[in-house]
Design a protein around this motif. Structure first.
Motif, PDB file in Angstrom:
ATOM      1  N   GLN A 214       0.812  -1.218   0.000  1.00 35.12           N
ATOM      2  CA  GLN A 214       0.000   0.000   0.000  1.00 35.12           C
ATOM      3  C   GLN A 214       0.847   1.270   0.000  1.00 35.12           C
ATOM      4  O   GLN A 214       0.331   2.370  -0.221  1.00 35.12           O
ATOM      5  N   ASP A 215       2.151   1.138   0.259  1.00 28.78           N
ATOM      6  CA  ASP A 215       3.009   2.320   0.346  1.00 28.78           C
ATOM      7  C   ASP A 215       3.130   3.030  -1.003  1.00 28.78           C
ATOM      8  O   ASP A 215       3.298   2.394  -2.045  1.00 28.78           O
ATOM      9  N   LYS A 216       3.054   4.355  -0.950  1.00 25.75           N
ATOM     10  CA  LYS A 216       3.258   5.199  -2.126  1.00 25.75           C
ATOM     11  C   LYS A 216       4.386   6.189  -1.830  1.00 25.75           C
ATOM     12  O   LYS A 216       4.649   6.521  -0.666  1.00 25.75           O
ATOM     13  N   PRO A 217       5.058   6.693  -2.853  1.00 24.53           N
ATOM     14  CA  PRO A 217       6.121   7.672  -2.596  1.00 24.53           C
ATOM     15  C   PRO A 217       5.592   8.907  -1.881  1.00 24.53           C
ATOM     16  O   PRO A 217       4.517   9.424  -2.209  1.00 24.53           O
ATOM     17  N   LEU A 218       6.363   9.370  -0.886  1.00 24.66           N
ATOM     18  CA  LEU A 218       6.021  10.616  -0.205  1.00 24.66           C
ATOM     19  C   LEU A 218       6.344  11.802  -1.107  1.00 24.66           C
ATOM     20  O   LEU A 218       5.637  12.807  -1.122  1.00 24.66           O
ATOM     21  N   PHE A 219       7.435  11.680  -1.857  1.00 20.09           N
ATOM     22  CA  PHE A 219       7.857  12.680  -2.819  1.00 20.09           C
ATOM     23  C   PHE A 219       8.926  12.047  -3.703  1.00 20.09           C
ATOM     24  O   PHE A 219       9.427  10.947  -3.411  1.00 20.09           O
ATOM     25  N   VAL A 220       9.279  12.705  -4.780  1.00 20.57           N
ATOM     26  CA  VAL A 220      10.286  12.205  -5.715  1.00 20.57           C
ATOM     27  C   VAL A 220      11.364  13.267  -5.890  1.00 20.57           C
ATOM     28  O   VAL A 220      11.064  14.427  -6.207  1.00 20.57           O
TER      29      VAL A 220
END
Length: 455
Positions: free
Chosen positions: A78-84
């Motif tokens: 379920q984890d998604k990037p916090l920022f790139v």
């Protein structure tokens, strides 16, 4: 003669009445491993913001993982990037990037990115490894010249490290299981993204972590390594056998090569330091493997301190069997879509070439994950002092053991704009298997290498 020497050294340590007489730290300081430090010497506490406390790590497989050696189920789907992080916003995050990582953004400004995820401190090891690490804290020593390890067994050698040499020995003695087998490929990627696979079958027995042994039984052997080339056809059948020693200056690593065409086993005495690795097409040297390995005697080592850094971690998506090599391998670097970076505390160790010594790297800066002591990032400088190469270990937890180690290592040449990848097994039937019983030292002999090579 060697065996008697190491048995005597171990017996002396065990017979010592005063535990601090030959110790790295006092018993009082070692007791921090049961308090404010984790059992291997990391800070238990978080940083109060984006690095959480360590709460024991990941020790149980998630649903869907059913047998040893199968490709890992991502425990955090379920984890998604916090920022790139990109070349455009890199300066905003510069305090948490190594010079090598910054150089990758400058070298590939349009394509290299670092997706940053929630930090999960998944590192874990068995309880018996923690117990041995505590014992090592109060008994382990470096040899007089610093190039060998004494009185340590079955755990991190110096969990409360005071010097750069102690830190690098932690990297070399970190927990990586007892016995493993795997089939994986390595590739040297051209500037246009083209590559050819070299596939090998590997077996490693970590003699240092054999639970049925003791200090007296190690015989100066850290681990045994055996690798058979399976593809391409022109290389198939060739093999390498290595006996990795705990003191490589006193007793250099022993290595043998098997030539399938000649059916002969020959000594390979130069498989060390900056000897080029053939399958890497000049992009990896012998002591680049595992980010660093072998004798530390050619460098002066400095423990610079600790800092926070974005490093590859929990790289389950990267190693998934749903990802093809074609999708993963891109010109210049891996496809960022499959990478995961997290902010972790790292120990910074700087190695500078000693006067009179020779090596292609004049200076090396290693960033060691505090939760494992494994090198996560290595910035490497040439003889003129220019940043030349940056290597990254893509870490994940093999929760079935548990052990936290790399799933894939990537070696970037910034000048050639090429890179080398080790550990590709996405398209294999399975991944690293730690479940089999170690076969023992008789299995890792030149005679056995010759016998197996003739099959």
């Amino acid at each position: 003669m060697k065996k008697n020497k190491w048995i005597a050294a171990g017996a002396l340590a065990l017979a010592c009445v005063v535990p601090t007489a030959f110790s790295a730290v006092s018993v009082k300081e070692a007791d921090r491993l049961k308090g404010d430090l984790t059992p291997i010497g990391a800070e238990r506490a978080g940083n109060g913001s984006d690095i959480p406390p360590w709460r024991g790590g990941l020790t149980l497989p998630p649903l869907g993982y059913t047998k040893a050696g199968q490709h890992h189920v991502d425990p955090f789907p379920q984890d998604k990037p916090l920022f790139v992080i990109t070349a455009a916003n890199m300066k905003q995050y510069a305090d948490y990037l190594s010079d090598g990582q910054k150089a990758l953004f400058k070298t590939y400004p349009d394509t290299f990115t670092m997706p940053v995820y929630q930090t999960r401190r998944t590192a874990a090891a068995p309880e018996w490894v923690y117990e041995n690490t505590y014992k090592n804290a109060i008994r382990a020593e470096l040899s007089p010249n610093g190039n060998g390890l004494m009185y340590a067994y079955g755990g991190l050698a110096f969990p409360i490290a005071k010097t750069g040499l102690e830190a690098i020995w932690n990297h070399e003695t970190r927990w990586r299981g007892t016995y493993l087998t795997r089939r994986a490929s390595e590739i040297a990627v051209h500037t246009d993204g083209d590559y050819s696979l070299v596939t090998v079958q590997q077996e490693v027995e970590f003699n240092y972590y054999r639970q049925d042994k003791s200090i007296e039984d190690l015989n100066n052997i850290l681990f045994y390594y055996l690798s058979f080339t399976k593809a391409p056809a022109r290389l198939a059948g060739g093999a390498v056998l290595v006996h990795e020693t705990l003191n490589q200056v006193d007793e250099p690593r022993q290595a043998w090569g098997y030539n399938a065409g000649q059916r002969r086993v020959r000594l390979a005495p130069n498989l060390a330091y900056d000897t080029p690795i053939a399958a890497a097409d000049g992009l990896r040297y012998a002591d680049d493997t595992d980010m660093f390995n072998g004798a530390p005697d050619r460098y002066n080592w400095k423990l610079v301190g600790k800092r926070e850094l974005y490093i590859p971690y929990n790289s389950y998506k990267l190693s998934s069997n749903s990802v093809s090599y074609k999708d993963l391998i891109k010109p210049g670097h891996l496809n960022p879509e499959y990478t995961r970076y997290e902010k972790h505390r790292v120990w910074v160790v700087e190695a500078t070439l000693k006067e009179g010594m020779r090596h292609v790297y004049q200076k090396r800066v290693f960033y060691l994950d505090e939760d494992t002591w494994g090198i996560a990032v290595a910035d490497q400088y040439d003889s003129t002092g220019d940043l030349w190469r940056v290597n990254m270990a893509y870490i994940k937890s093999y929760y079935e053991v548990p052990v936290t180690w790399t799933t894939m290592d990537v070696f970037h040449d910034l000048k050639a704009k090429r890179y080398h990848v080790q550990g590709l097994d996405n398209e294999e039937e399975g991944t690293t298997d730690f479940s089999e019983e170690p076969p023992g030292e008789r299995y890792f002999t030149p005679a056995e290498l010759r016998r197996r090579g003739k099959r």
